[in-house]
Scaffold this motif. Sequence first.
Motif, PDB file in Angstrom:
ATOM      1  N   VAL A 286       0.840  -1.207   0.000  1.00 27.36           N
ATOM      2  CA  VAL A 286       0.000   0.000   0.000  1.00 27.36           C
ATOM      3  C   VAL A 286       0.872   1.253   0.000  1.00 27.36           C
ATOM      4  CG1 VAL A 286      -1.660   1.345   1.350  1.00 27.36           C
ATOM      5  CG2 VAL A 286      -1.975  -1.122   1.088  1.00 27.36           C
ATOM      6  N   GLY A 287       1.949   1.237   0.783  1.00 25.13           N
ATOM      7  CA  GLY A 287       2.848   2.383   0.823  1.00 25.13           C
ATOM      8  C   GLY A 287       3.451   2.687  -0.540  1.00 25.13           C
ATOM      9  N   VAL A 288       3.889   1.643  -1.243  1.00 24.60           N
ATOM     10  CA  VAL A 288       4.458   1.821  -2.580  1.00 24.60           C
ATOM     11  C   VAL A 288       3.410   2.373  -3.545  1.00 24.60           C
ATOM     12  CG1 VAL A 288       5.345   0.576  -4.601  1.00 24.60           C
ATOM     13  CG2 VAL A 288       6.270   0.097  -2.327  1.00 24.60           C
ATOM     14  N   VAL A 289       2.195   1.837  -3.474  1.00 23.67           N
ATOM     15  CA  VAL A 289       1.118   2.301  -4.360  1.00 23.67           C
ATOM     16  C   VAL A 289       0.801   3.774  -4.083  1.00 23.67           C
ATOM     17  CG1 VAL A 289      -1.334   2.064  -4.929  1.00 23.67           C
ATOM     18  CG2 VAL A 289       0.102   0.026  -4.683  1.00 23.67           C
ATOM     19  N   VAL A 290       0.716   4.141  -2.812  1.00 28.37           N
ATOM     20  CA  VAL A 290       0.426   5.533  -2.452  1.00 28.37           C
ATOM     21  C   VAL A 290       1.481   6.460  -3.039  1.00 28.37           C
ATOM     22  CG1 VAL A 290       0.387   7.177  -0.530  1.00 28.37           C
ATOM     23  CG2 VAL A 290      -0.874   5.026  -0.349  1.00 28.37           C
ATOM     24  N   TYR A 291       2.737   6.101  -2.874  1.00 34.55           N
ATOM     25  CA  TYR A 291       3.812   6.963  -3.384  1.00 34.55           C
ATOM     26  C   TYR A 291       3.753   7.065  -4.909  1.00 34.55           C
ATOM     27  CZ  TYR A 291       8.378   9.121  -3.912  1.00 34.55           C
ATOM     28  OH  TYR A 291       9.396   9.990  -4.236  1.00 34.55           O
ATOM     29  N   LEU A 292       3.599   5.927  -5.586  1.00 35.50           N
ATOM     30  CA  LEU A 292       3.596   5.926  -7.047  1.00 35.50           C
ATOM     31  C   LEU A 292       2.413   6.691  -7.615  1.00 35.50           C
ATOM     32  CD1 LEU A 292       4.757   2.276  -7.856  1.00 35.50           C
ATOM     33  CD2 LEU A 292       6.101   4.391  -7.878  1.00 35.50           C
ATOM     34  N   VAL A 293       1.267   6.605  -6.971  1.00 34.54           N
ATOM     35  CA  VAL A 293       0.098   7.357  -7.439  1.00 34.54           C
ATOM     36  C   VAL A 293       0.364   8.858  -7.381  1.00 34.54           C
ATOM     37  CG1 VAL A 293      -2.280   8.002  -6.847  1.00 34.54           C
ATOM     38  CG2 VAL A 293      -1.636   5.600  -6.949  1.00 34.54           C
ATOM     39  N   PHE A 294       0.963   9.311  -6.289  1.00 30.41           N
ATOM     40  CA  PHE A 294       1.287  10.729  -6.182  1.00 30.41           C
ATOM     41  C   PHE A 294       2.353  11.133  -7.192  1.00 30.41           C
ATOM     42  CE2 PHE A 294      -1.165  10.656  -2.355  1.00 30.41           C
ATOM     43  CZ  PHE A 294      -1.540  11.982  -2.138  1.00 30.41           C
ATOM     44  N   MET A 295       3.295  10.237  -7.482  1.00 33.86           N
ATOM     45  CA  MET A 295       4.312  10.544  -8.483  1.00 33.86           C
ATOM     46  C   MET A 295       3.679  10.695  -9.868  1.00 33.86           C
ATOM     47  SD  MET A 295       7.137  11.037  -7.057  1.00 33.86           S
ATOM     48  CE  MET A 295       6.013  11.759  -5.818  1.00 33.86           C
ATOM     49  N   LEU A 296       2.761   9.801 -10.209  1.00 30.04           N
ATOM     50  CA  LEU A 296       2.074   9.912 -11.488  1.00 30.04           C
ATOM     51  C   LEU A 296       1.286  11.208 -11.570  1.00 30.04           C
ATOM     52  CD1 LEU A 296       0.806   6.237 -11.919  1.00 30.04           C
ATOM     53  CD2 LEU A 296       2.623   7.373 -13.215  1.00 30.04           C
ATOM     54  N   ARG A 297       0.730  11.624 -10.426  1.00 28.51           N
ATOM     55  CA  ARG A 297       0.013  12.905 -10.409  1.00 28.51           C
ATOM     56  C   ARG A 297       0.979  14.061 -10.651  1.00 28.51           C
ATOM     57  NH1 ARG A 297      -1.513  16.800 -11.445  1.00 28.51           N
ATOM     58  NH2 ARG A 297      -3.014  18.229 -10.514  1.00 28.51           N
ATOM     59  N   ASN A 298       2.177  13.985 -10.083  1.00 30.27           N
ATOM     60  CA  ASN A 298       3.166  15.041 -10.307  1.00 30.27           C
ATOM     61  C   ASN A 298       3.480  15.225 -11.785  1.00 30.27           C
ATOM     62  OD1 ASN A 298       3.429  15.598  -7.577  1.00 30.27           O
ATOM     63  ND2 ASN A 298       5.216  14.282  -7.294  1.00 30.27           N
ATOM     64  N   TYR A 299       3.526  14.114 -12.496  1.00 32.96           N
ATOM     65  CA  TYR A 299       3.857  14.175 -13.922  1.00 32.96           C
ATOM     66  C   TYR A 299       2.606  14.229 -14.803  1.00 32.96           C
ATOM     67  CZ  TYR A 299       8.673  13.188 -12.621  1.00 32.96           C
ATOM     68  OH  TYR A 299       9.933  13.266 -12.078  1.00 32.96           O
ATOM     69  N   SER A 300       1.477  14.546 -14.153  1.00 31.73           N
ATOM     70  CA  SER A 300       0.203  14.749 -14.866  1.00 31.73           C
ATOM     71  C   SER A 300      -0.214  13.526 -15.679  1.00 31.73           C
ATOM     72  CB  SER A 300       0.289  15.981 -15.771  1.00 31.73           C
ATOM     73  OG  SER A 300       0.550  17.142 -15.021  1.00 31.73           O
TER      74      SER A 300
ATOM     75  N   SER B  68      -8.473  13.530  -9.118  1.00 33.09           N
ATOM     76  CA  SER B  68      -9.576  12.705  -8.619  1.00 33.09           C
ATOM     77  C   SER B  68      -9.195  11.231  -8.557  1.00 33.09           C
ATOM     78  CB  SER B  68     -10.810  12.877  -9.513  1.00 33.09           C
ATOM     79  OG  SER B  68     -10.518  12.487 -10.848  1.00 33.09           O
ATOM     80  N   THR B  69      -8.247  10.810  -9.407  1.00 35.77           N
ATOM     81  CA  THR B  69      -7.826   9.413  -9.409  1.00 35.77           C
ATOM     82  C   THR B  69      -7.137   9.039  -8.110  1.00 35.77           C
ATOM     83  OG1 THR B  69      -7.493   9.597 -11.801  1.00 35.77           O
ATOM     84  CG2 THR B  69      -6.564   7.650 -10.709  1.00 35.77           C
ATOM     85  N   ILE B  70      -6.530  10.032  -7.443  1.00 34.71           N
ATOM     86  CA  ILE B  70      -5.852   9.770  -6.172  1.00 34.71           C
ATOM     87  C   ILE B  70      -6.824   9.200  -5.151  1.00 34.71           C
ATOM     88  CG2 ILE B  70      -4.647  10.881  -4.234  1.00 34.71           C
ATOM     89  CD1 ILE B  70      -3.400  12.797  -6.185  1.00 34.71           C
TER      90      ILE B  70
ATOM     91  N   VAL C 126      -7.003   5.546  -4.019  1.00 35.56           N
ATOM     92  CA  VAL C 126      -6.090   4.966  -3.041  1.00 35.56           C
ATOM     93  C   VAL C 126      -6.815   4.610  -1.751  1.00 35.56           C
ATOM     94  CG1 VAL C 126      -4.114   5.482  -1.535  1.00 35.56           C
ATOM     95  CG2 VAL C 126      -4.042   6.103  -3.951  1.00 35.56           C
ATOM     96  N   PHE C 127      -7.819   5.403  -1.385  1.00 43.98           N
ATOM     97  CA  PHE C 127      -8.456   5.244  -0.081  1.00 43.98           C
ATOM     98  C   PHE C 127      -9.105   3.873   0.134  1.00 43.98           C
ATOM     99  CE2 PHE C 127      -8.466   9.912  -0.741  1.00 43.98           C
ATOM    100  CZ  PHE C 127      -7.569  10.220   0.277  1.00 43.98           C
ATOM    101  N   PRO C 128      -9.759   3.277  -0.867  1.00 38.94           N
ATOM    102  CA  PRO C 128     -10.303   1.925  -0.637  1.00 38.94           C
ATOM    103  C   PRO C 128      -9.227   0.903  -0.271  1.00 38.94           C
ATOM    104  CG  PRO C 128     -11.332   2.901  -2.564  1.00 38.94           C
ATOM    105  CD  PRO C 128     -10.220   3.827  -2.152  1.00 38.94           C
ATOM    106  N   LEU C 129      -7.980   1.134  -0.693  1.00 38.65           N
ATOM    107  CA  LEU C 129      -6.904   0.211  -0.344  1.00 38.65           C
ATOM    108  C   LEU C 129      -6.742   0.082   1.161  1.00 38.65           C
ATOM    109  CD1 LEU C 129      -4.059   1.150  -2.877  1.00 38.65           C
ATOM    110  CD2 LEU C 129      -5.423  -0.938  -2.855  1.00 38.65           C
TER     111      LEU C 129
END
Length: 271
Positions: free
Chosen positions: A63-77, A82-84, A87-90
């Motif tokens: 879950v920690g890895v997924v959280v970080y990677l999701v935010f990284m993908l958001r950084n690079y648009s 809203s896709t972030i 993560v919460f259901p995880l």
Amino acid sequence: MSNLVQRTITGFFFVAVLVFCVSYNGYSLSALFFIISVLSLYEFYGLIKQGNYKPNIPLGMVVGVVVYLVFMLRNYSQITSSTISLVFPLLFIFFLVELFLKHQKPFENVAMSILGPVYAVLPFAIFTGLGFMHGMIYNYQLPLGFLILLWSNDTFAYLFGRQFGKHKLFERISPKKTWEGFFGGMLSAVAISQVLAHYFPTLSALNWAVVSLIIVCFGTLGDLVESMFKRSLDVKDSGTILPGHGGLLDRFDGLLVSAPFVYAYLIFLGV
């Protein structure tokens, strides 16, 4: 090798790697803090186990890895904000898995499992977002300026506290911290923020001053939170990965609490 020499060498290389990766480009920043996040999360769970809790470490690491990677993908648009929210259901998977583990204190284990990614990963992901406040174009000025102010506050708070400290700031949690050190660190950080405003014009002098105050106040609270956490587990350091300095959570305790507040302030400004 004496402890002072060991601390000095470790501190030099630690700062050098951070400054290089933050200054070089967004990929080096993202990669470095991905490593720091994973190691910090593992360090966190190791501490929690000493408190006789049974966190779900494999699931927590995923879950920690997924959280970080999701935010990284958001950084690079690559994904929308809203896709972030996906993560919460995880986080609720921890509850479902705990049903089948037959532990005596299931909710405490779930709480500690969830706390790992929230405390030891999410703040680092938010910190990296400071470099992408303008979308996919990376700008090192905000994350590097943040670190400079954080380190300046820590250094001068220690020096002022050692020289003039008489009145305890929060003796129950951290007996060595004083109000004199706190205000000495604050004045020094604000002064340095005005120098940063000259070389890092991403923010105005006023906003750099506000950011420095946020870092000082919430960075100090972050330090106290980490001390409270270690005291509750009766441990001195969060780890041993940094010789002479302890663990990663020890070194980044101020960032863990202050980064989300700085980010929120900059979002409010519309930077």
